[in-house]
Design a protein around this motif. Sequence first.
Motif: not given
Length: 248
Positions: A146-152
């Motif tokens: 996945f490529e999230p906006d935040y480092n989650i």
Amino acid sequence: MIIYLYDGSFEGLLTAIYEAYYRSEKPEQIMAQDSYQPDLFSQPRVIATDSDKAGKVYDAIERKISHEALEHVFYVYLSELPGLGTLIYRYLQFGWRVGADINGHLSLEPVREVLRISQKVGVERHRMLGLLRFKKIQGELYYAPFEPDYNIVGLMAPHFARRLADQNWIIHDLKRGLAAFYNQERWLIRELANNTGQLNWEENEAFYQELWQNYFQRIAVEGRTNRKVQRQFMPARYWRHLIEKPTQ
């Protein structure tokens, strides 16, 4: 203008906040070293990460403010947004004065911004728990890119360690080159390059993906399809890794 520079880690940030609190000089900004741009007016101070000092700040946030405030601070750190170090510092300065009531002071910009950013990070975590798609690769291992906006990725790992406790899996943040690895006992975060083209998929993986795509298409009622609502709960920027939308 005095600027405290830390190594980019959460421990480094807490160490810089410790030094800002106990040194006689007070920084106007706290930022990660790789974000700093030298100029004629700033006086940078490189702060070495110290686990003991960071631990004292961590405990002081939880004990003198609240566990909720500690969670908000960590979520803002995971946002990776510009200015987060200074924002967290200002938020905690006020928090140590007023204690657990800090989040009721929404008229103050640091409080309002910390809550706003923390909420956005929390919303993405919640959303991705439902949008993450695992694919089986050889060796009885499940892989989810996945490529999230935040480092989650670290916020998601505990959930799947409970839900998929009897499986080996990897959750791979392609944008940051980070992954959570789980071996049916514990999970950890490590760097992982984006080389998914070299993965050897399980023999039946393509068949099961096709079944899921067919199911997704068959349950959809065209006359009741609401694209606006769909994009609200499943934004188009996440579609790349959704098995049910392979053509998007």
